[in-house]
Design a protein around this motif. Structure first.
Motif, PDB file in Angstrom:
ATOM      1  N   TYR A   1       0.852  -1.194   0.000  1.00 34.29           N
ATOM      2  CA  TYR A   1       0.000   0.000   0.000  1.00 34.29           C
ATOM      3  C   TYR A   1       0.884   1.240   0.000  1.00 34.29           C
ATOM      4  CZ  TYR A   1      -4.116  -2.835   0.738  1.00 34.29           C
ATOM      5  OH  TYR A   1      -5.123  -3.745   0.573  1.00 34.29           O
TER       6      TYR A   1
ATOM      7  N   GLU B   1      -9.407   0.971   0.899  1.00 37.98           N
ATOM      8  CA  GLU B   1      -9.888  -0.415   0.854  1.00 37.98           C
ATOM      9  C   GLU B   1     -11.138  -0.578   1.721  1.00 37.98           C
ATOM     10  OE1 GLU B   1      -9.341  -2.975  -0.851  1.00 37.98           O
ATOM     11  OE2 GLU B   1      -7.242  -3.187  -1.434  1.00 37.98           O
TER      12      GLU B   1
ATOM     13  N   ASP C   1     -13.970   1.007  -0.076  1.00 37.96           N
ATOM     14  CA  ASP C   1     -14.430   0.113  -1.153  1.00 37.96           C
ATOM     15  C   ASP C   1     -15.490  -0.847  -0.621  1.00 37.96           C
ATOM     16  OD1 ASP C   1     -12.695   1.239  -2.938  1.00 37.96           O
ATOM     17  OD2 ASP C   1     -11.337  -0.469  -3.058  1.00 37.96           O
ATOM     18  N   ASN C   2     -15.199  -1.456   0.524  1.00 40.94           N
ATOM     19  CA  ASN C   2     -16.139  -2.411   1.120  1.00 40.94           C
ATOM     20  C   ASN C   2     -17.467  -1.736   1.427  1.00 40.94           C
ATOM     21  OD1 ASN C   2     -14.110  -4.323   1.027  1.00 40.94           O
ATOM     22  ND2 ASN C   2     -13.525  -4.072   3.168  1.00 40.94           N
TER      23      ASN C   2
ATOM     24  N   ASN D   1      -4.225  -5.486  -4.237  1.00 36.81           N
ATOM     25  CA  ASN D   1      -4.495  -4.323  -3.386  1.00 36.81           C
ATOM     26  C   ASN D   1      -5.169  -3.192  -4.169  1.00 36.81           C
ATOM     27  OD1 ASN D   1      -2.397  -3.222  -4.882  1.00 36.81           O
ATOM     28  ND2 ASN D   1      -0.904  -3.360  -3.233  1.00 36.81           N
ATOM     29  N   LYS D   2      -5.523  -3.493  -5.427  1.00 34.14           N
ATOM     30  CA  LYS D   2      -6.280  -2.567  -6.284  1.00 34.14           C
ATOM     31  C   LYS D   2      -5.608  -1.188  -6.385  1.00 34.14           C
ATOM     32  CE  LYS D   2     -10.303  -3.007  -4.302  1.00 34.14           C
ATOM     33  NZ  LYS D   2     -10.957  -3.941  -3.416  1.00 34.14           N
TER      34      LYS D   2
ATOM     35  N   SER E   1      -5.283  -4.310   4.305  1.00 31.79           N
ATOM     36  CA  SER E   1      -5.070  -2.871   4.445  1.00 31.79           C
ATOM     37  C   SER E   1      -4.874  -2.496   5.905  1.00 31.79           C
ATOM     38  CB  SER E   1      -6.253  -2.103   3.862  1.00 31.79           C
ATOM     39  OG  SER E   1      -7.450  -2.388   4.564  1.00 31.79           O
TER      40      SER E   1
ATOM     41  N   GLY F   1      -8.978  -7.017   1.169  1.00 36.45           N
ATOM     42  CA  GLY F   1      -9.056  -5.608   1.521  1.00 36.45           C
ATOM     43  C   GLY F   1      -9.012  -5.288   2.994  1.00 36.45           C
TER      44      GLY F   1
END
Length: 607
Positions: free
Chosen positions: A23, A32, A35-36, A361-362, A111, A107
């Motif tokens: 990260y 992250e 995102d969730n 980790n997008k 993270s 995520g």
């Protein structure tokens, strides 16, 4: 508790290694969790940073102690909550569920441990009073006291978060980081100040369409009503086409850039066939409006607040499912300050993750980023076409082959946009105004009048007697079609008509192979040099750049290079003539050379 000494991945060691999971900083790790929340349908997300005064070097200083992300999404039942804290597990792993932001099941835990040693999670689906709770603690894992995610149990939300939050809905999730030891920013204000632009850029589409609001607040844990900073994230659009953004005035409520070509031509659609299905990839282009760069009394627009804002958003924005993964700088000319004035956005669906090479980790699309850095033009020099190059990559089973057209489009379009940006400020340098910029046009006009008196007629002569305003409008419209900016088109049209000039000399990117274009309009002859053509760089630009600051040796070198460019241009014509088949075409080319030479001689004799 004991563990099997022959475990393929000993949990207590693996989790420690996973802390270095790539990260970039706390802002990307916090994203992250957001995102969730968005994946769970949240309409409000809160970033809450609790700090406390701590003794540091004989002084008390504020230090971050807890970071929380609260949302009003669907919440999780006990089974899903426990699953969410497992590394590599989750509810979006199946291929048919690759439709939203989530996917990799890494995520929340990944993270979290990148920034802290303990993460506590509460989630509820029927009122916050029914919240379920579980946690991960690295110290317990390291000492092998924790080998599995604890089974979620009912537990009340700590009063701290109830007091500082704005809204605990009927459903939602609260994630709290503590024992924070890897966050590079030491205060809540520092976290918010440094995360604001990143979060605004990542979620700009969700923020712009009102799908979600993101509140950011830092407070003193010893005095819960002492709010240090509070704000809502604003969209941060690197393409600067969104109207209400974090960009400073006057572009906080209006778009600073314009779409390429001013209409839907700014968007190119590519269809990629993958796993027997067609998937769309959208590529969008934009560039700065004139009023963002040509400011009265300001010699360098890059030094303005909006120019400094744009400097932080340089690169190709890679967007997946509406959320930005990365602002890729692979195609950026780092030494060129005008790079801040263009925008490129590539948007693709999660179903193409494997093609683009999305990391777990997008934070990037590895395959696409690698391709952007490849000099595609050099690969085509030995006569290959893009299609042949794609076929070759496909034969080599290179996953990047479907992306080649997209990368080529970006590189070729950027060269045109860069030329247009240079043309925007053309003629504004002091050195360009020390001589008469219209001297060649005046000479050419005198010679043309002489030829007309000898009976030579041109197509442009027919419109010389039209009303002045009509002529100006026709000239302006043509110049704008050629890619000349509005301001320059108005100036050139007015000067040419009012001063009785026959010729207009303009510079703009032209989307074809010609070095220049010739168009008779409004009683004039418009000659537009193609700033995208190599001849422009080797003959014109090389002599114009910073002439006043160049020493004699530099000037001599530029003159030699310019002379070489002229020779190559003439040799290119010679080869063109040589390739013509015997007959009318060859004789026509030879006659054209002779006739043009005759007129050129007269023009240059007058000089």
């Amino acid at each position: 508790m004991t563990t099997n000494p022959h475990d393929i991945v000993p949990a207590h060691l693996a989790v420690q290694a996973m802390r270095d999971n790539g990260y970039k900083n706390a802002a990307y790790a916090i994203a992250e969790l957001m995102d969730n929340a968005i994946q769970a349908g949240a309409s409000q997300v809160e970033l809450l940073c609790g700090e406390r005064k701590t003794q540091v070097d004989q002084r008390k200083r504020s230090r971050i102690e807890q970071i929380a992300v609260l949302d009003n999404g669907r919440g999780m039942d006990a089974a899903v909550l426990r699953l969410a804290l497992q590394f590599g597990n989750g509810t979006y792993l199946d291929e048919d569920k690759h439709t939203g932001i989530g996917r990799f099941g890494m995520g929340l835990p990944s993270s979290s441990i990148s920034q802290c040693q303990r993460v506590d999670v509460w989630s509820w689906q029927d009122g916050v009073e029914n919240a379920l709770y579980t946690y991960l603690d690295l110290e317990e894992i390291k000492n092998r006291r924790m080998t599995e995610v604890p089974e979620p149990t009912p537990k009340q939300i700590p009063i701290t978060w109830a007091r500082v939050s704005q809204n605990f809905d009927k459903s939602g999730t609260l994630v709290v980081w503590s024992k924070i030891d890897r966050c590079m920013w030491q205060t809540g204000k520092g976290i918010i100040d440094n995360s604001e632009l990143v979060i605004g850029r990542m979620y700009r589409k969700f923020l712009d369409n009102g799908q979600v609001k993101i509140r950011m607040m830092a407070f003193d844990l010893d005095s819960l009503y002492n709010i240090i900073i509070e704000k809502y994230a604003l969209p941060n659009d690197p393409g600067y086409l969104i109207e209400k953004t974090s960009c400073p005035a006057p572009f906080n409520n209006q778009a600073m850039f314009q779409t390429w070509a001013g209409d839907t031509a700014y968007e190119a659609t590519f269809i990629i066939n993958f796993r027997d299905q067609e998937h769309e990839v959208k590529v969008r282009f934009s560039y700065a409006k004139e009023e963002a760069r040509l400011i009265e009394g300001v010699s360098n627009a890059g030094s303005t607040p909006h120019g400094q804002h744009a400097k932080k958003n340089i690169g190709v924005s890679i967007v997946r499912a509406g959320r930005e993964l990365d602002l890729d700088t692979g195609v950026v000319n780092g030494y060129e300050p005008t790079e801040r004035w263009w925008g490129v956005e590539v948007e693709f669906p999660p179903s193409l993750d494997d093609i683009f090479g999305v990391t777990n980790n997008k934070q990037s699309a590895r395959n696409f980023s690698e391709l952007l850095q490849v000099d595609i033009q050099s690969l085509l020099e030995d006569g290959k076409t893009i299609t042949q190059l794609k076929d070759q990559l496909k034969e080599d089973e290179d996953p990047k082959s479907p992306l080649l057209d997209i990368a080529h489009k970006i590189n070729s379009q950027l060269s045109v946009i860069r030329g247009l940006l240079k043309a925007q400020t053309k003629g504004t340098r002091t050195s360009e105004k020390r001589h008469d910029p219209y001297k060649p046009q005046k000479i050419a006009t005198t010679v043309t009048q002489e030829r007309k008196s000898q009976g030579h007629k041109g197509k442009s002569d027919e419109e010389e007697e039209l009303p002045k305003e009509e002529r100006k409008q026709a000239i302006q419209a043509t110049l704008k079609e050629e890619g000349v900016t509005q301001t320059q088109a108005e100036l050139l049209a007015a000067t040419t008509v009012e001063d009785g000039l026959k010729y207009i000399f303009a510079e703009a990117p032209i989307d074809n192979a010609a070095f220049f274009s010739v168009k008779p309009r409004g009683g004039t002859i418009i000659v537009t040099l193609n700033t995208s053509h190599p001849a422009y760089k080797n003959l014109v630009e090389i002599l114009e750049e910073d002439v006043d600051k160049a020493d004699m040796e530099t000037l001599r070198s530029r003159l030699i290079n310019s002379l070489d460019g002229l020779k190559l241009l003439l040799m290119a014509w010679a080869r063109y003539e040589d390739e013509q088949p015997d007959g009318i075409r060859k004789s026509g080319a030879q006659d054209a050379r002779t006739d043009w030479g005759r007129i050129a001689r007269r023009f240059l004799e007058n000089e």
